[in-house]
Design a protein around this motif. Structure first.
Motif, short mmCIF file in Angstrom:
data_model
loop_
_atom_site.label_atom_id
_atom_site.label_comp_id
_atom_site.label_asym_id
_atom_site.label_seq_id
_atom_site.Cartn_x
_atom_site.Cartn_y
_atom_site.Cartn_z
N VAL A 131 14.61 11.52 30.03
CA VAL A 131 15.35 12.38 29.10
C VAL A 131 14.68 13.74 28.97
O VAL A 131 15.35 14.78 28.95
N LEU A 132 13.36 13.76 28.88
CA LEU A 132 12.64 15.03 28.78
C LEU A 132 12.89 15.88 30.01
O LEU A 132 13.15 17.08 29.91
N GLY A 133 12.83 15.26 31.19
CA GLY A 133 13.12 16.01 32.42
C GLY A 133 14.55 16.52 32.45
O GLY A 133 14.80 17.66 32.88
N ALA A 134 15.50 15.71 31.98
CA ALA A 134 16.90 16.12 31.96
C ALA A 134 17.11 17.30 31.00
O ALA A 134 17.89 18.22 31.30
N CYS A 135 16.43 17.30 29.86
CA CYS A 135 16.55 18.40 28.91
C CYS A 135 16.00 19.69 29.50
O CYS A 135 16.63 20.76 29.37
N ILE A 136 14.84 19.61 30.14
CA ILE A 136 14.27 20.80 30.77
C ILE A 136 15.18 21.29 31.89
O ILE A 136 15.42 22.50 32.03
N TRP A 137 15.70 20.36 32.66
CA TRP A 137 16.62 20.70 33.75
C TRP A 137 17.86 21.40 33.19
O TRP A 137 18.30 22.43 33.73
N ALA A 138 18.41 20.88 32.12
CA ALA A 138 19.62 21.46 31.53
C ALA A 138 19.34 22.87 31.00
O ALA A 138 20.16 23.79 31.17
N MET A 139 18.18 23.08 30.36
CA MET A 139 17.86 24.41 29.84
C MET A 139 17.64 25.41 30.96
O MET A 139 18.10 26.56 30.89
N LEU A 164 19.24 24.78 21.18
CA LEU A 164 18.69 24.13 19.99
C LEU A 164 18.75 22.61 20.13
O LEU A 164 17.75 21.92 19.88
N VAL A 165 19.91 22.09 20.54
CA VAL A 165 20.08 20.64 20.66
C VAL A 165 19.15 20.09 21.74
O VAL A 165 18.45 19.09 21.54
N LEU A 166 19.14 20.74 22.90
CA LEU A 166 18.27 20.28 23.99
C LEU A 166 16.80 20.37 23.59
O LEU A 166 16.00 19.49 23.92
N GLY A 167 16.45 21.43 22.87
CA GLY A 167 15.07 21.58 22.42
C GLY A 167 14.67 20.49 21.44
O GLY A 167 13.56 19.95 21.51
N LEU A 168 15.57 20.15 20.51
CA LEU A 168 15.27 19.09 19.53
C LEU A 168 15.10 17.74 20.22
O LEU A 168 14.21 16.96 19.85
N ILE A 174 8.68 14.38 23.26
CA ILE A 174 7.27 14.79 23.31
C ILE A 174 6.48 14.18 22.16
O ILE A 174 5.35 13.70 22.36
N THR A 175 7.04 14.20 20.95
CA THR A 175 6.31 13.67 19.80
C THR A 175 6.06 12.17 19.94
O THR A 175 5.00 11.68 19.57
N ASP A 176 7.03 11.44 20.50
CA ASP A 176 6.80 10.00 20.66
C ASP A 176 5.79 9.74 21.77
O ASP A 176 4.99 8.80 21.67
#
Length: 200
Positions: A131-139, A164-168, A174-176
């Motif tokens: 999910v983290l990789g997908a968010c970075i990819w999307a941004m 904002l949504v992708l960052g959250l 990251i926090t987990d």
């Protein structure tokens, strides 16, 4: 209660689990206000019977809700969406576990003990990285490729909301990862890729 768990410590003179209860009740209250407002709007519309043709409705829930059948219209955007959506299906149990831990002083869900707990820890770890990789990819895709359909004609579109949504979502992952990495300092466990990042 685990000695290093945030719920076991005081913040501004109050136990961590009391802060968790305050945040939980505040979020629940805000959610209730929003739902009541939405229902009030819906009540002004024409009646729409929801109990007819239940087989078709359940099929729609499965096909469009769970399988996300509409997403493959755009391959890369659909793939990113699939990765994030599937991650949240898997990580829903983790979210529930964290809520229980915070409200209950650090005690985990019993279902996450033993063999299933070890299996789920690995699965969760893998999907957090996914999910983290997908968010970075999307941004990066939005920022560098800037697909035309993301922008309304003559308007800047919803780029800020999307970031904002992708960052959250990325912050949640990251926090987990850091939380699990911190726990790995005191609680030896099987090697997990995301936890290893947080540990390091």
């Amino acid at each position: 209660m685990p000695p290093l768990h945030p719920a076991a410590h005081d913040f501004l003179g109050l136990p961590g689990f009391l802060w968790a209860w305050f945040l939980f009740l505040a979020a629940l209250g805000l959610f209730t206000v929003i739902v009541v407002q939405r229902i009030a709007i819906l009540r002004h519309g024409q009646p729409d019977p929801r109990w007819g043709d239940w087989r078709l409705r359940w099929r729609g829930l499965f096909v469009f809700g769970l399988l996300q059948q509409r997403q493959p219209r755009y391959f890369w955007a659909g793939l990113i969406h699939y990765l994030i959506f599937s991650g949240f299906l898997v990580l829903g149990l983790r979210s529930l576990d964290l809520i229980v831990q915070s409200l209950g002083g650090g005690y985990e869900l019993p279902v996450l003990q033993g063999f299933f707990g070890d299996f789920y820890a690995g699965l969760k770890d893998f999907f957090e990285l996914l999910v983290l990789g997908a968010c970075i990819w999307a941004m990066l895709r939005r920022g560098l490729l800037r697909p035309e359909r993301y922008r309304r004609e003559g308007q800047p579109g919803h780029q800020a909301e999307a970031y904002l949504v992708l960052g959250l979502i990325a912050v949640l992952m990251i926090t987990d990862i850091l939380f699990e990495g911190g726990r790995a300092w005191t609680t030896p466990s099987a090697w997990l890729p995301a936890t290893a990042l947080g540990y390091g």
